[in-house]
Design a protein around this motif. Structure first.
Motif, PDB file in Angstrom:
ATOM      1  N   TYR A 129     -11.287  11.423 -37.951  1.00  0.00           N
ATOM      2  CA  TYR A 129     -10.759  12.776 -37.741  1.00  0.00           C
ATOM      3  C   TYR A 129     -11.575  13.518 -36.684  1.00  0.00           C
ATOM      4  O   TYR A 129     -11.022  14.209 -35.828  1.00  0.00           O
ATOM      5  CB  TYR A 129     -10.769  13.541 -39.062  1.00  0.00           C
ATOM      6  N   VAL A 130     -12.900  13.373 -36.755  1.00  0.00           N
ATOM      7  CA  VAL A 130     -13.771  13.994 -35.746  1.00  0.00           C
ATOM      8  C   VAL A 130     -13.424  13.466 -34.358  1.00  0.00           C
ATOM      9  O   VAL A 130     -13.316  14.229 -33.388  1.00  0.00           O
ATOM     10  CB  VAL A 130     -15.256  13.712 -36.072  1.00  0.00           C
ATOM     11  N   PHE A 131     -13.229  12.162 -34.251  1.00  0.00           N
ATOM     12  CA  PHE A 131     -12.906  11.544 -32.953  1.00  0.00           C
ATOM     13  C   PHE A 131     -11.594  12.099 -32.393  1.00  0.00           C
ATOM     14  O   PHE A 131     -11.506  12.467 -31.218  1.00  0.00           O
ATOM     15  CB  PHE A 131     -12.803  10.026 -33.125  1.00  0.00           C
ATOM     16  N   ILE A 132     -10.577  12.177 -33.232  1.00  0.00           N
ATOM     17  CA  ILE A 132      -9.263  12.636 -32.778  1.00  0.00           C
ATOM     18  C   ILE A 132      -9.309  14.112 -32.366  1.00  0.00           C
ATOM     19  O   ILE A 132      -8.859  14.489 -31.280  1.00  0.00           O
ATOM     20  CB  ILE A 132      -8.202  12.417 -33.871  1.00  0.00           C
ATOM     21  N   THR A 133      -9.847  14.955 -33.229  1.00  0.00           N
ATOM     22  CA  THR A 133      -9.841  16.390 -32.946  1.00  0.00           C
ATOM     23  C   THR A 133     -10.769  16.737 -31.790  1.00  0.00           C
ATOM     24  O   THR A 133     -10.449  17.616 -30.983  1.00  0.00           O
ATOM     25  CB  THR A 133     -10.242  17.198 -34.194  1.00  0.00           C
ATOM     26  N   TYR A 134     -11.904  16.040 -31.698  1.00  0.00           N
ATOM     27  CA  TYR A 134     -12.824  16.323 -30.595  1.00  0.00           C
ATOM     28  C   TYR A 134     -12.186  15.948 -29.253  1.00  0.00           C
ATOM     29  O   TYR A 134     -12.329  16.673 -28.259  1.00  0.00           O
ATOM     30  CB  TYR A 134     -14.133  15.551 -30.789  1.00  0.00           C
ATOM     31  N   ASN A 135     -11.470  14.836 -29.220  1.00  0.00           N
ATOM     32  CA  ASN A 135     -10.827  14.418 -27.976  1.00  0.00           C
ATOM     33  C   ASN A 135      -9.645  15.311 -27.604  1.00  0.00           C
ATOM     34  O   ASN A 135      -9.422  15.602 -26.430  1.00  0.00           O
ATOM     35  CB  ASN A 135     -10.376  12.962 -28.064  1.00  0.00           C
ATOM     36  N   LEU A 136      -8.871  15.749 -28.598  1.00  0.00           N
ATOM     37  CA  LEU A 136      -7.787  16.674 -28.301  1.00  0.00           C
ATOM     38  C   LEU A 136      -8.320  17.970 -27.706  1.00  0.00           C
ATOM     39  O   LEU A 136      -7.758  18.517 -26.751  1.00  0.00           O
ATOM     40  CB  LEU A 136      -6.974  16.970 -29.566  1.00  0.00           C
ATOM     41  N   ALA A 137      -9.417  18.463 -28.284  1.00  0.00           N
ATOM     42  CA  ALA A 137      -9.987  19.716 -27.796  1.00  0.00           C
ATOM     43  C   ALA A 137     -10.692  19.533 -26.456  1.00  0.00           C
ATOM     44  O   ALA A 137     -10.402  20.229 -25.477  1.00  0.00           O
ATOM     45  CB  ALA A 137     -10.964  20.277 -28.832  1.00  0.00           C
ATOM     46  N   SER A 138     -11.602  18.568 -26.388  1.00  0.00           N
ATOM     47  CA  SER A 138     -12.433  18.413 -25.198  1.00  0.00           C
ATOM     48  C   SER A 138     -11.741  17.634 -24.081  1.00  0.00           C
ATOM     49  O   SER A 138     -11.642  18.105 -22.945  1.00  0.00           O
ATOM     50  CB  SER A 138     -13.745  17.717 -25.575  1.00  0.00           C
ATOM     51  N   THR A 139     -11.257  16.434 -24.413  1.00  0.00           N
ATOM     52  CA  THR A 139     -10.683  15.561 -23.393  1.00  0.00           C
ATOM     53  C   THR A 139      -9.413  16.138 -22.776  1.00  0.00           C
ATOM     54  O   THR A 139      -9.185  16.009 -21.567  1.00  0.00           O
ATOM     55  CB  THR A 139     -10.375  14.176 -23.983  1.00  0.00           C
ATOM     56  N   VAL A 140      -8.600  16.804 -23.595  1.00  0.00           N
ATOM     57  CA  VAL A 140      -7.326  17.327 -23.099  1.00  0.00           C
ATOM     58  C   VAL A 140      -7.419  18.813 -22.745  1.00  0.00           C
ATOM     59  O   VAL A 140      -7.294  19.203 -21.580  1.00  0.00           O
ATOM     60  CB  VAL A 140      -6.204  17.105 -24.137  1.00  0.00           C
ATOM     61  N   CYS A 141      -7.670  19.646 -23.745  1.00  0.00           N
ATOM     62  CA  CYS A 141      -7.561  21.101 -23.534  1.00  0.00           C
ATOM     63  C   CYS A 141      -8.685  21.681 -22.691  1.00  0.00           C
ATOM     64  O   CYS A 141      -8.442  22.439 -21.749  1.00  0.00           O
ATOM     65  CB  CYS A 141      -7.491  21.802 -24.889  1.00  0.00           C
ATOM     66  N   PHE A 142      -9.935  21.366 -23.033  1.00  0.00           N
ATOM     67  CA  PHE A 142     -11.040  21.899 -22.247  1.00  0.00           C
ATOM     68  C   PHE A 142     -10.971  21.424 -20.806  1.00  0.00           C
ATOM     69  O   PHE A 142     -11.312  22.146 -19.874  1.00  0.00           O
ATOM     70  CB  PHE A 142     -12.385  21.494 -22.855  1.00  0.00           C
ATOM     71  N   THR A 143     -10.529  20.184 -20.613  1.00  0.00           N
ATOM     72  CA  THR A 143     -10.408  19.631 -19.274  1.00  0.00           C
ATOM     73  C   THR A 143      -9.434  20.443 -18.430  1.00  0.00           C
ATOM     74  O   THR A 143      -9.762  20.888 -17.329  1.00  0.00           O
ATOM     75  CB  THR A 143      -9.931  18.173 -19.332  1.00  0.00           C
ATOM     76  N   ALA A 144      -8.221  20.633 -18.935  1.00  0.00           N
ATOM     77  CA  ALA A 144      -7.207  21.382 -18.188  1.00  0.00           C
ATOM     78  C   ALA A 144      -7.675  22.794 -17.897  1.00  0.00           C
ATOM     79  O   ALA A 144      -7.525  23.314 -16.782  1.00  0.00           O
ATOM     80  CB  ALA A 144      -5.902  21.401 -18.973  1.00  0.00           C
ATOM     81  N   ASN A 145      -8.266  23.421 -18.890  1.00  0.00           N
ATOM     82  CA  ASN A 145      -8.702  24.799 -18.749  1.00  0.00           C
ATOM     83  C   ASN A 145      -9.844  24.941 -17.746  1.00  0.00           C
ATOM     84  O   ASN A 145      -9.805  25.776 -16.840  1.00  0.00           O
ATOM     85  CB  ASN A 145      -9.141  25.318 -20.118  1.00  0.00           C
ATOM     86  N   ALA A 146     -10.865  24.107 -17.888  1.00  0.00           N
ATOM     87  CA  ALA A 146     -12.059  24.232 -17.056  1.00  0.00           C
ATOM     88  C   ALA A 146     -11.793  23.875 -15.600  1.00  0.00           C
ATOM     89  O   ALA A 146     -12.287  24.541 -14.680  1.00  0.00           O
ATOM     90  CB  ALA A 146     -13.172  23.346 -17.619  1.00  0.00           C
ATOM     91  N   ILE A 147     -11.013  22.824 -15.359  1.00  0.00           N
ATOM     92  CA  ILE A 147     -10.747  22.417 -13.978  1.00  0.00           C
ATOM     93  C   ILE A 147      -9.888  23.450 -13.270  1.00  0.00           C
ATOM     94  O   ILE A 147     -10.118  23.776 -12.104  1.00  0.00           O
ATOM     95  CB  ILE A 147     -10.072  21.033 -13.938  1.00  0.00           C
ATOM     96  N   ALA A 148      -8.895  23.991 -13.971  1.00  0.00           N
ATOM     97  CA  ALA A 148      -8.059  25.027 -13.372  1.00  0.00           C
ATOM     98  C   ALA A 148      -8.909  26.231 -12.979  1.00  0.00           C
ATOM     99  O   ALA A 148      -8.781  26.768 -11.867  1.00  0.00           O
ATOM    100  CB  ALA A 148      -6.960  25.441 -14.346  1.00  0.00           C
ATOM    101  N   HIS A 149      -9.789  26.664 -13.878  1.00  0.00           N
ATOM    102  CA  HIS A 149     -10.609  27.846 -13.588  1.00  0.00           C
ATOM    103  C   HIS A 149     -11.595  27.593 -12.446  1.00  0.00           C
ATOM    104  O   HIS A 149     -11.716  28.397 -11.526  1.00  0.00           O
ATOM    105  CB  HIS A 149     -11.369  28.271 -14.843  1.00  0.00           C
TER     106      HIS A 149
END
Length: 496
Positions: A129-149
């Motif tokens: 569960y940690v692996f899945i949720t951490y990757n959804l948050a960091s690998t997907v969402c944080f990536t899109a957000n941080a690179i755009a900004h």
């Protein structure tokens, strides 16, 4: 021309210069300031995710570190993909700007899942569960957000002075939002937890509070910023093509070049850019300290200083004084350049980190945090525009514009630094026999925490100081900018 405003946008009465080398105005700076607030979820994760796993869920820190290390492999790929997506994005609002709004809902949902775990899971499924949720948050969402900004600096203007101001604004806003997280997060957790600091209810409700701040910041960033590079639509391009002079057409071709650049050509242009590589390595060290310090301070305050309330004081002093350091650094940077200003900051920070090794007297420890803050200010002032300067050099040298890809790699380094901080904290604490269920830790755990809080940051500052000697781009930039404006880049640069 009068700026056109889409539905839902703020109508700004004054004209804005939308030319690629425009000098930015107050709304752009304010919008980018709020844009840093979209990274607030990342600040929470880097500072408090590990303490949540260890003190609320009682998960093994080594196992969590392994999960995060594996996740970084996916993170590297997602950063490159997101950089490419931004480069290929076609929207009337630009390439990076639309992502401020697009990520509000998915990021908010992923943060709630990250700081919550279904009851009744076996030990194995907890880490799944940690692996899945951490990757959804960091690998997907944080990536899109941080690179755009981060890409917005490159898309907003080519004007060096405006980029420098945006870079400073970025560091100021990062500091403000970091203070909002590090100083108040645990206090809000304790409030919602009914006086208990480490409760699931406290963490969940606190996350909700910060997600409201995040959504508001994202909306304001979208409404106030504008892109000027790559922001001409195909129809507008056809309408104005016949009115351009030959020189203007060459400039237009230069600023629109990135959309046609093949993937591996962009990658090759980055990895043959010596200043870009050096910048990434130095930023890895700096952002490692920025994110790592927040987590290490929690353990240092509670188990070495035996005063958890000191965590908020140390974090607030560091980041408030950091703002003062940025202000003091600005005139210095104007006189001696970005590289030399950063070198001074690294030396000051090394002294501040080392002071608690001499004495753990509370006043001295707080003063040491203030010294680190001054040093961070001198580092942060030039750091915001360092990357864009190296990409400008890369455009001139290779003829390839790779703003999205370049910022994607930077985003990866930023997240890698945060993950490395969490991984190293976990491994060192486990090696020191740290046990969250114990009120008093064994001597080995105390030594481990001191190693993390005192010695490691000191060494990193000194290593980055040595690397800064190799960065000599400051004096070359004025010539490079004039060459780019004249269209003499890549092969043309070699033959002109």
């Amino acid at each position: 021309m009068e700026e056109k405003c889409g539905k839902g946008e703020i109508m700004i009465r004054k004209k804005r210069d939308l030319s690629p080398d425009a000098k930015l105005r107050f709304p752009d700076y304010l919008g980018y300031f709020f844009g840093a607030g979209t990274n607030i979820a990342g600040y929470i994760v880097s500072a408090f995710l590990l303490i949540y796993y260890s003190n609320v869920l009682y998960l093994g820190l080594t196992q969590v570190g392994v999960v995060m290390a594996i996740s970084k492999c996916f993170d590297g790929v997602s950063d490159i993909l997101m950089g490419r997506i931004i480069d290929k994005t076609k929207s009337k609002y630009g390439k990076a700007r639309p992502w401020y709004l697009r990520m509000i809902l998915p990021l908010s949902m992923c943060m709630l899942f990250l700081f919550w775990m279904p009851p009744g899971l076996s030990e194995t499924w907890k880490y799944v569960y940690v692996f899945i949720t951490y990757n959804l948050a960091s690998t997907v969402c944080f990536t899109a957000n941080a690179i755009a900004h981060s890409s917005m600096i490159g898309f907003m203007t080519m004007d060096t002075r405006s980029r420098g101001i945006v870079g400073v604004m970025s560091m100021i806003s990062n500091t403000v939002f970091t203070i909002l997280v590090t100083n108040f997060f645990m206090k809000i957790c304790k409030f919602f937890g009914g006086g208990e600091t480490y409760t699931q209810r406290g963490f969940t409700l606190t996350i909700l509070v910060y997600l409201v701040f995040y959504a508001a910041a994202a909306v304001l960033a979208f409404l106030l910023t504008r892109e000027r590079i790559h922001n001409v639509s195909d129809s507008e391009s056809r309408e104005t093509e016949d009115t351009l002079t030959k020189q203007e057409k060459e400039k237009k071709e230069t600023v629109h070049r990135e959309a046609e650049v093949p993937f591996w050509t962009a990658i090759r242009s980055l990895f043959t850019n010596k200043y870009w590589i050096l910048c990434l390595v130095m930023c890895l060290g700096f952002y490692f300290l920025m994110s790592y310090a927040s987590s290490a301070t929690v353990y240092f305050a509670q188990y070495v200083m035996e005063d958890i309330s000191l965590q908020g004081t140390l974090a607030s002093v560091l980041y408030i004084v950091l703002l003062v350091g940025i202000i003091l650094a600005l005139p210095v940077m104007t006189k001696i350049g970005k590289r030399n200003t950063m070198a001074i900051g690294l030396a000051i920070s090394a002294v501040g980190w080392f002071l608690p090794q001499i004495t753990l007297e509370k006043t001295i420890v707080i003063a040491a945090s203030a010294i680190v803050g001054i040093g961070f200010g001198f580092i942060a002032a030039p750091a915001g525009s360092f990357l864009q300067d190296t990409l400008t050099y890369g455009t001139w040298k290779s003829g390839v514009t790779a703003i999205g890809m370049g910022n994607a790699a930077f985003s990866f380094v930023n997240k890698l630094s945060s993950a490395l901080g969490t991984i190293i904290l976990g491994f060192v604490l486990d090696a020191g026999k740290f046990d969250a269920s114990l009120a008093v830790q064994p001597t080995s755990a105390i030594h481990a925490i001191k190693l993390l809080y005192i010695w490691m940051p000191t060494v990193i500052c000194l290593v980055c100081l040595g690397l800064s000697v190799l960065y000599d781009l400051d004096k070359k930039l004025p010539f490079i900018e004039e060459e780019i404006k004249a269209g003499r880049i890549g092969e043309k640069r070699k033959t002109n």
